[in-house]
Structures are given as structure tokens and as C-alpha cells.
Design a protein around this motif. Structure first.
Motif, PDB file in Angstrom:
ATOM      1  N   VAL A   8       1.209  -1.073  -0.223  1.00 20.78           N
ATOM      2  CA  VAL A   8      -0.062   0.137  -0.085  1.00 20.78           C
ATOM      3  C   VAL A   8       0.828   1.097   0.355  1.00 20.78           C
ATOM      4  O   VAL A   8       1.608   1.311   0.868  1.00 20.78           O
ATOM      5  CB  VAL A   8      -1.029   0.102   0.786  1.00 20.78           C
ATOM      6  CG1 VAL A   8      -1.759   1.396   1.011  1.00 20.78           C
ATOM      7  CG2 VAL A   8      -1.614  -1.159   1.243  1.00 20.78           C
ATOM      8  N   LEU A   9       0.415   2.195  -1.057  1.00 22.85           N
ATOM      9  CA  LEU A   9       1.162   3.442  -1.063  1.00 22.85           C
ATOM     10  C   LEU A   9       0.435   4.734  -0.475  1.00 22.85           C
ATOM     11  O   LEU A   9      -0.712   3.880  -1.411  1.00 22.85           O
ATOM     12  CB  LEU A   9       1.940   3.322  -2.174  1.00 22.85           C
ATOM     13  CG  LEU A   9       3.047   2.221  -2.934  1.00 22.85           C
ATOM     14  CD1 LEU A   9       3.362   2.980  -4.393  1.00 22.85           C
ATOM     15  CD2 LEU A   9       4.089   2.845  -2.327  1.00 22.85           C
ATOM     16  N   TYR A  10       0.811   5.367   0.609  1.00 27.27           N
ATOM     17  CA  TYR A  10      -0.025   6.372   0.876  1.00 27.27           C
ATOM     18  C   TYR A  10       0.511   7.820   1.666  1.00 27.27           C
ATOM     19  O   TYR A  10       1.306   7.425   1.291  1.00 27.27           O
ATOM     20  CB  TYR A  10      -0.958   5.291   2.450  1.00 27.27           C
ATOM     21  CG  TYR A  10      -0.334   5.265   2.896  1.00 27.27           C
ATOM     22  CD1 TYR A  10       0.425   5.977   4.282  1.00 27.27           C
ATOM     23  CD2 TYR A  10       0.754   3.622   3.098  1.00 27.27           C
ATOM     24  CE1 TYR A  10       1.022   5.109   5.312  1.00 27.27           C
ATOM     25  CE2 TYR A  10       1.425   3.239   3.754  1.00 27.27           C
ATOM     26  CZ  TYR A  10       1.691   3.826   5.412  1.00 27.27           C
ATOM     27  OH  TYR A  10       2.174   3.682   6.179  1.00 27.27           O
ATOM     28  N   TRP A  11      -0.161   8.309   1.680  1.00 23.40           N
ATOM     29  CA  TRP A  11       0.531  10.008   1.616  1.00 23.40           C
ATOM     30  C   TRP A  11      -0.046  10.448   2.886  1.00 23.40           C
ATOM     31  O   TRP A  11      -1.427  10.447   3.091  1.00 23.40           O
ATOM     32  CB  TRP A  11      -0.754  10.610   0.846  1.00 23.40           C
ATOM     33  CG  TRP A  11      -0.122  12.144   0.594  1.00 23.40           C
ATOM     34  CD1 TRP A  11      -0.240  13.207   1.411  1.00 23.40           C
ATOM     35  CD2 TRP A  11       1.666  13.397  -0.285  1.00 23.40           C
ATOM     36  NE1 TRP A  11      -0.258  14.229   1.077  1.00 23.40           N
ATOM     37  CE2 TRP A  11       1.013  14.347  -0.027  1.00 23.40           C
ATOM     38  CE3 TRP A  11       2.217  12.009  -1.271  1.00 23.40           C
ATOM     39  CZ2 TRP A  11       2.072  14.903  -0.756  1.00 23.40           C
ATOM     40  CZ3 TRP A  11       3.296  12.882  -1.958  1.00 23.40           C
ATOM     41  CH2 TRP A  11       2.995  13.900  -1.233  1.00 23.40           C
ATOM     42  N   LEU A  12       0.981  10.695   3.406  1.00 26.72           N
ATOM     43  CA  LEU A  12       1.127  11.003   5.067  1.00 26.72           C
ATOM     44  C   LEU A  12       0.807  12.565   4.252  1.00 26.72           C
ATOM     45  O   LEU A  12       1.238  13.138   5.215  1.00 26.72           O
ATOM     46  CB  LEU A  12       2.929  10.681   5.426  1.00 26.72           C
ATOM     47  CG  LEU A  12       2.912   9.714   5.434  1.00 26.72           C
ATOM     48  CD1 LEU A  12       4.169   8.786   5.398  1.00 26.72           C
ATOM     49  CD2 LEU A  12       2.428   8.222   6.680  1.00 26.72           C
ATOM     50  N   ASP A  13      -0.778  12.636   4.486  1.00 19.70           N
ATOM     51  CA  ASP A  13      -1.064  13.857   4.724  1.00 19.70           C
ATOM     52  C   ASP A  13      -0.808  14.834   5.832  1.00 19.70           C
ATOM     53  O   ASP A  13      -0.952  16.002   5.550  1.00 19.70           O
ATOM     54  CB  ASP A  13      -2.790  14.157   4.044  1.00 19.70           C
ATOM     55  CG  ASP A  13      -3.470  13.307   5.137  1.00 19.70           C
ATOM     56  OD1 ASP A  13      -3.208  12.697   5.931  1.00 19.70           O
ATOM     57  OD2 ASP A  13      -3.991  13.719   5.375  1.00 19.70           O
ATOM     58  N   ARG A  14      -1.182  14.503   7.290  1.00 18.54           N
ATOM     59  CA  ARG A  14      -1.124  15.160   7.897  1.00 18.54           C
ATOM     60  C   ARG A  14       0.885  15.449   8.653  1.00 18.54           C
ATOM     61  O   ARG A  14       1.267  15.771   9.956  1.00 18.54           O
ATOM     62  CB  ARG A  14      -1.253  14.512   9.210  1.00 18.54           C
ATOM     63  CG  ARG A  14      -3.244  14.279   9.362  1.00 18.54           C
ATOM     64  CD  ARG A  14      -4.258  14.398   9.512  1.00 18.54           C
ATOM     65  NE  ARG A  14      -4.468  13.172   9.273  1.00 18.54           N
ATOM     66  CZ  ARG A  14      -5.224  12.433   9.546  1.00 18.54           C
ATOM     67  NH1 ARG A  14      -5.822  12.279  10.419  1.00 18.54           N
ATOM     68  NH2 ARG A  14      -5.096  11.238   8.483  1.00 18.54           N
ATOM     69  N   ALA A  15       1.789  14.972   7.826  1.00 18.56           N
ATOM     70  CA  ALA A  15       3.085  15.138   8.013  1.00 18.56           C
ATOM     71  C   ALA A  15       3.636  16.189   8.121  1.00 18.56           C
ATOM     72  O   ALA A  15       3.601  17.357   6.828  1.00 18.56           O
ATOM     73  CB  ALA A  15       3.906  14.010   7.995  1.00 18.56           C
ATOM     74  N   GLU A  16       4.555  16.861   8.447  1.00 15.88           N
ATOM     75  CA  GLU A  16       5.486  18.029   8.390  1.00 15.88           C
ATOM     76  C   GLU A  16       6.594  17.542   7.138  1.00 15.88           C
ATOM     77  O   GLU A  16       7.238  16.694   7.082  1.00 15.88           O
ATOM     78  CB  GLU A  16       6.831  18.271   9.595  1.00 15.88           C
ATOM     79  CG  GLU A  16       6.140  18.775  10.604  1.00 15.88           C
ATOM     80  CD  GLU A  16       6.137  18.896  11.629  1.00 15.88           C
ATOM     81  OE1 GLU A  16       7.637  20.372  11.160  1.00 15.88           O
ATOM     82  OE2 GLU A  16       6.522  18.732  13.013  1.00 15.88           O
ATOM     83  N   GLY A  46       3.842   6.958   2.111  1.00 16.28           N
ATOM     84  CA  GLY A  46       4.451   5.909   3.053  1.00 16.28           C
ATOM     85  C   GLY A  46       3.969   4.520   2.485  1.00 16.28           C
ATOM     86  O   GLY A  46       2.925   4.775   1.010  1.00 16.28           O
ATOM     87  N   PHE A  47       4.963   3.651   2.714  1.00 13.99           N
ATOM     88  CA  PHE A  47       4.855   2.826   2.064  1.00 13.99           C
ATOM     89  C   PHE A  47       4.691   1.754   2.741  1.00 13.99           C
ATOM     90  O   PHE A  47       5.667   1.359   4.067  1.00 13.99           O
ATOM     91  CB  PHE A  47       6.263   2.154   1.198  1.00 13.99           C
ATOM     92  CG  PHE A  47       6.626   0.963   0.233  1.00 13.99           C
ATOM     93  CD1 PHE A  47       6.114   0.534  -0.212  1.00 13.99           C
ATOM     94  CD2 PHE A  47       7.307   0.149   1.622  1.00 13.99           C
ATOM     95  CE1 PHE A  47       6.728  -0.591  -1.237  1.00 13.99           C
ATOM     96  CE2 PHE A  47       7.442  -1.435   1.172  1.00 13.99           C
ATOM     97  CZ  PHE A  47       7.107  -2.129  -0.181  1.00 13.99           C
ATOM     98  N   ALA A  67      -0.922   3.618   9.485  1.00  9.50           N
ATOM     99  CA  ALA A  67      -1.149   5.218   9.120  1.00  9.50           C
ATOM    100  C   ALA A  67      -2.413   5.425   9.760  1.00  9.50           C
ATOM    101  O   ALA A  67      -3.290   4.601  10.843  1.00  9.50           O
ATOM    102  CB  ALA A  67      -1.870   5.046   7.464  1.00  9.50           C
ATOM    103  N   LEU A  68      -3.084   6.900  10.465  1.00  6.02           N
ATOM    104  CA  LEU A  68      -3.912   7.332  10.603  1.00  6.02           C
ATOM    105  C   LEU A  68      -5.235   7.214   9.876  1.00  6.02           C
ATOM    106  O   LEU A  68      -5.390   7.108   8.785  1.00  6.02           O
ATOM    107  CB  LEU A  68      -3.830   8.739  11.061  1.00  6.02           C
ATOM    108  CG  LEU A  68      -2.653   9.277  11.871  1.00  6.02           C
ATOM    109  CD1 LEU A  68      -2.455  10.304  12.149  1.00  6.02           C
ATOM    110  CD2 LEU A  68      -2.392   8.413  13.066  1.00  6.02           C
ATOM    111  N   ASP A  69      -6.600   7.018  10.662  1.00  4.70           N
ATOM    112  CA  ASP A  69      -7.924   6.907   9.520  1.00  4.70           C
ATOM    113  C   ASP A  69      -7.957   8.191   9.480  1.00  4.70           C
ATOM    114  O   ASP A  69      -7.858   9.381   8.920  1.00  4.70           O
ATOM    115  CB  ASP A  69      -9.480   6.662  10.644  1.00  4.70           C
ATOM    116  CG  ASP A  69      -8.999   5.795  11.457  1.00  4.70           C
ATOM    117  OD1 ASP A  69      -8.933   4.313  10.624  1.00  4.70           O
ATOM    118  OD2 ASP A  69      -9.763   4.997  12.293  1.00  4.70           O
ATOM    119  N   GLY A  70      -7.870   7.628   7.603  1.00  5.49           N
ATOM    120  CA  GLY A  70      -8.607   8.793   6.569  1.00  5.49           C
ATOM    121  C   GLY A  70      -7.127   9.528   5.836  1.00  5.49           C
ATOM    122  O   GLY A  70      -7.545  10.014   4.410  1.00  5.49           O
TER     123      GLY A  70
END
Length: 97
Positions: A8-16, A46-47, A67-70
Motif C-alpha cells: 500500500v502506497l499512501y500519502w502522509l497528509d498530516r506529516a511535516e 508511505g509504503f 497510517a491514521l484513519d482517513g
């Protein structure tokens, strides 16, 4: 659904995004962010390799995603032991000899 694991590749949207150094958990010294698995990085993709628990219609239930929900998912790929496993691979600074 015939794969036991997925990538799963995901976007850590809340990371600095502006940090170039990070202090890994349990460490006292900072390291370059690209030598860590910190979510705080210039390109926060994220991977994760996860267990596929089940599929119901278009919904996948997985175990082991850090990862966090959402969190937005960018892509899902089947994990292939023949292609994705590198038995002779070595680790970085965090591997104790």
C-alpha cells in the motif's frame, strides 16, 4: 483476493514536510530523514506491506498498515514473494551487528 499480502502506497497528509533530520524512537541522536522511516519528510509517501484479511465488494480489510484513519491511499499492489523479497538485503545504521 488470492494474495495474502498487499503493498500500500499512501500519502502522509498530516506529516511535516520541511524537516531533513529526525530522531528515531529509542535513539538519542538525529539522523538524516532519508535514513529513517519517519513520516516527516519532504515527500511524505508511505509504503506498507499489509496482510489482506478480506475483500467485501470494493472494500479491503487489511492488518498492519501504519497510517491514521482517513489517510489517502495512492495505490495498492499485490505483494509478490518472488519479486519483492530480497533475501541477501542488508539493513542500515539501525541493524545491530
Amino acid at each position: 483476493e488470492r494474495s495474502s499480502h498487499l503493498i500500500v502506497l499512501y500519502w502522509l497528509d498530516r506529516a511535516e514536510r520541511g524537516l531533513l533530520y529526525a530522531k528515531p524512537p529509542g535513539e538519542t541522536r538525529e539522523r538524516g530523514v532519508f535514513s529513517t522511516r519517519s513520516p516527516a519528510r519532504p515527500n511524505p509517501i508511505g509504503f506498507g506491506i499489509v496482510d489482506l484479511v478480506r475483500r467485501e465488494g470494493g472494500v479491503l480489510t487489511v492488518r498492519g498498515l501504519d497510517a491514521l484513519d482517513g489517510t489517502p491511499v495512492l495505490d495498492i499492489k499485490p505483494y509478490s514473494p518472488e519479486i519483492d523479497c530480497i533475501p541477501e538485503a542488508t539493513g542500515g545504521w539501525h541493524i545491530k551487528k
